[in-house]
Design an enzyme around this catalytic site. Structure first.
Site, PDB file in Angstrom:
ATOM      1  CD  GLU A 205      -1.781  -2.352   0.814  1.00 22.61           C
ATOM      2  OE1 GLU A 205      -2.194  -2.878  -0.231  1.00 22.61           O
ATOM      3  OE2 GLU A 205      -1.102  -2.962   1.656  1.00 22.61           O
ATOM      4  CG  ASN A 289      -2.188  -5.334  -2.927  1.00 23.99           C
ATOM      5  OD1 ASN A 289      -1.715  -5.750  -1.876  1.00 23.99           O
ATOM      6  ND2 ASN A 289      -2.189  -4.051  -3.233  1.00 23.99           N
ATOM      7  CG  ASP A 331      -5.813  -5.167  -0.829  1.00 23.22           C
ATOM      8  OD1 ASP A 331      -4.634  -5.246  -1.197  1.00 23.22           O
ATOM      9  OD2 ASP A 331      -6.149  -5.269   0.362  1.00 23.22           O
TER      10      ASP A 331
END
Length: 609
Positions: A205, A289, A331
């Site tokens: 992220e 992801n 995700d």
């Protein structure tokens, strides 16, 4: 070793003097045994997953369905940091090793304990960079340690791998393998194989580029590094790479399946579980992801994110790969464990790999070739219409496709997937896989996001909530040969602990609302439960003490992605806090607060074995 600040040195000195544990000589130091030998002895729990196949199964059988109701607390120990306790203790010939989260006076501190009495033998405190807490995505957790050849291996949140003498606690070497300034951290448990120790990075992220790194156990030298994105030379794809499906064949697909240069901050981090097949000499793991979550900014399949890899343990060269979710929209990392078992499928026995996908499908894959043998939904799935077994490609539901600035409602499974990192357990007696998982859906809205090194790179606002039926977690038994659920128990909150299966036909898991449970492995009947001091998100283990007694141990301390609302300064009223998980667990602070306690249970004295 890194030089600590004056304040850190002072804190360390006070802590060690108070504990009296800096370099206490172990009275029962483990011999210099190799991991492969230790794993064959049911008395031990020598790696986080217990064995290379990731079964989390113990052949110990003192604790049975008939007597498990008599379990009592034998001893406990505090690791001194009230954050998410996800780590699995290790037990090597009567010694237990536990690691704390990256918080408290000594982040990622390692403790060596007498596994029978709980007596502290030594502790080791690394000298960390406190800035690592600022770039950790989803709590400052550690998922455990590794052991081999007389050494304990520690991954620190601030991207260092440390080798520690298992007998004395002496630091042997330290190697920095990542950069927190780029948003890289390490939360995974390392794995030791054939004189190497493997570690991967977190930070998908934060726009980081994922990798798995192999270090030499003797001196910490980096032996090889395999990236998850980029040209074949970086991904360690060569002439021996033979993916089963044609769409994954071609040169430099880790570049060509992305917009120009997007692969450089493309995610694919390796923060979950590693398996190893000694006969094939292959290491198996999944990548995370792609970044950002806003898929409109990264056209293409985005190889090799959300991918299961098989790699040569000696060289790191890829043998095959399978991308579970091309151009991942939600995700759905595929860092979950790969359980290596032989299954009777049809009329033949197959060397299989069972992968409970975050995308909601239970994959059974031929681990020699990467062929998908079956893929069945094990929770509510409405963003996919199944997996095409001829092509291996998942089939997205067009009506659920995200569009920039549009809120797509009722996404199932939610971004944490049907199951996240929390590991399953396999019993060779029942031939069932025991699956702790969540049951969540979400609303999902994308937005444009710019990349700035070391800062969030997400591009989505998420609001999660309970799935159909109103419950948020489930613990179930799954038959991979029959491709179906056998039994299940629903829970109020996501089931975020690992599972443990034993030869006594008992399985264990914990809940976020403080219950630790033992079930009949064949029926799912609850046989015993107790309420702990804090919610459970750890990994239960079992072992035989030097007194001949079987023990069960688990860390109590709520946290992790779903639990930071209860152990950190996260406002439960903000539903999209913690990357959207706050909405799903707003009421958790009414049930528990953070904790830091190792709990060890037994039936009491037993005849020596």
């Amino acid at each position: 070793m890194r030089k600590p600040s004056l304040l850190m040195t002072f804190q360390l000195a006070i802590c060690l003097v108070a504990a009296g544990a800096s370099q206490v000589t172990a009275q029962q130091a483990p011999p210099n045994k190799r991991l492969a030998d230790l794993a064959t002895d049911a008395r031990n729990w020598p790696m986080a997953a217990r064995d290379y196949a990731n079964t989390r199964y113990s052949a110990l059988d003192q604790i049975t369905v008939d007597n498990v109701s008599q379990l009592k607390l034998s001893w406990s120990f505090s690791v001194g940091a009230n954050r998410g306790q996800e780590a699995a203790p290790l037990v090597i010939d009567g010694m237990m090793y536990v690691v704390s989260p990256y918080d408290g006076p000594n982040p990622n501190q390692v403790y060596a304990l007498d596994a029978t009495s709980g007596e502290l033998k030594w502790s080791y405190a690394p000298k960390p960079d406190p800035a690592a807490k600022g770039v950790a995505c989803c709590d400052v957790v550690s998922r455990g340690l590794a052991y081999d050849n007389g050494k304990i291996f520690l991954n620190t949140l601030d991207d260092h791998v440390v080798a520690i003498d298992a007998s004395s606690g002496k630091e042997l070497w330290v190697t920095k393998i990542g950069d927190i300034n780029l948003g890289e951290t390490i939360t995974m448990a390392p794995l030791a194989v054939k004189g190497k120790v493997f570690a991967g990075n977190s930070g998908g992220e934060m726009g980081v580029r994922g990798w798995l790194t192999a270090l030499d156990q003797s001196d910490g030298r980096i032996a090889w590094r395999a990236f998850s994105t980029g040209p074949d030379a970086d991904v360690l794809i060569g002439a021996d790479f033979k993916p089963f499906y044609d769409w994954m064949k071609g040169k430099d697909l880790g570049v060509k399946s992305w917009p120009a240069d997007r692969w450089r901050m493309g995610g694919g981090t390796v923060w979950g579980w590693l398996s190893y097949d000694p006969d094939l000499n292959l290491v198996y793991y999944g990548s995370g992801n792609p970044g950002p979550w806003n898929a409109n900014q990264r056209e293409g399949d985005n190889l090799w994110t959300s991918t299961i890899f098989a790699r040569n343990a000696d060289t790191g060269m890829a043998s095959w790969a399978y991308q579970a979710s091309p151009h991942d929209l939600w995700d759905h990392d595929e860092i979950n464990e790969n359980v290596l078992v032989d299954l009777d499928i049809g009329s033949a026995s197959r060397r299989a790999l069972i992968h409970p996908g975050r995308n909601g499908y239970m994959y059974v894959i031929d681990r020699t070739s990467g062929e998908v043998l079956s893929a069945d939904a094990y929770d509510t799935v409405n963003v996919y219409a199944g997996v095409d077994l001829d092509t291996g490609r998942i089939k997205p539901v067009e009506a659920k496709q995200p569009a920039l600035g549009k809120t797509v409602e009722n996404i199932c499974p939610a971004p944490p997937g049907a199951k996240d990192w929390q590991p399953t357990a396999w019993s060779p007696k029942t031939k069932l896989l025991y699956v702790p998982h969540q049951h969540l859906c979400a609303n999902f809205r994308t937005s444009e996001v710019s990349y700035i090194a070391g800062t969030p790179f997400v591009g989505a606002i998420v609001d999660m909530y309970a799935g159909p039926g109103g419950y948020r977690g489930e613990f179930m038994a799954w038959d991979p040969a029959k491709r179906s659920k056998v039994w299940s128990i629903t829970e109020t909150f996501p089931v975020w602990t690992g599972a443990l299966a034993t030869a006594g036909d008992v399985v264990f898991y914990g809940t976020m609302d403080r219950m630790f449970k033992a079930l009949d492995a064949r029926t799912g009947k609850v046989l015993w439960q107790m309420r702990g001091p804090s919610g459970f998100i750890g990994q239960p283990v079992t072992y035989l003490g030097n007194d001949g007694v079987q023990y069960v141990a688990i860390m109590s301390g709520v946290g992790g992605w779903p639990g930071v609302v209860a152990n950190a300064e996260v406002d439960p009223r903000v539903r999209n806090g913690a990357l959207g998980f706050t909405g799903a667990t707003q009421d958790l602070p009414l049930y528990t607060v953070g904790g830091s306690t190792l709990l060890v249970f037994s039936l009491g004295e037993q005849p020596r074995q």
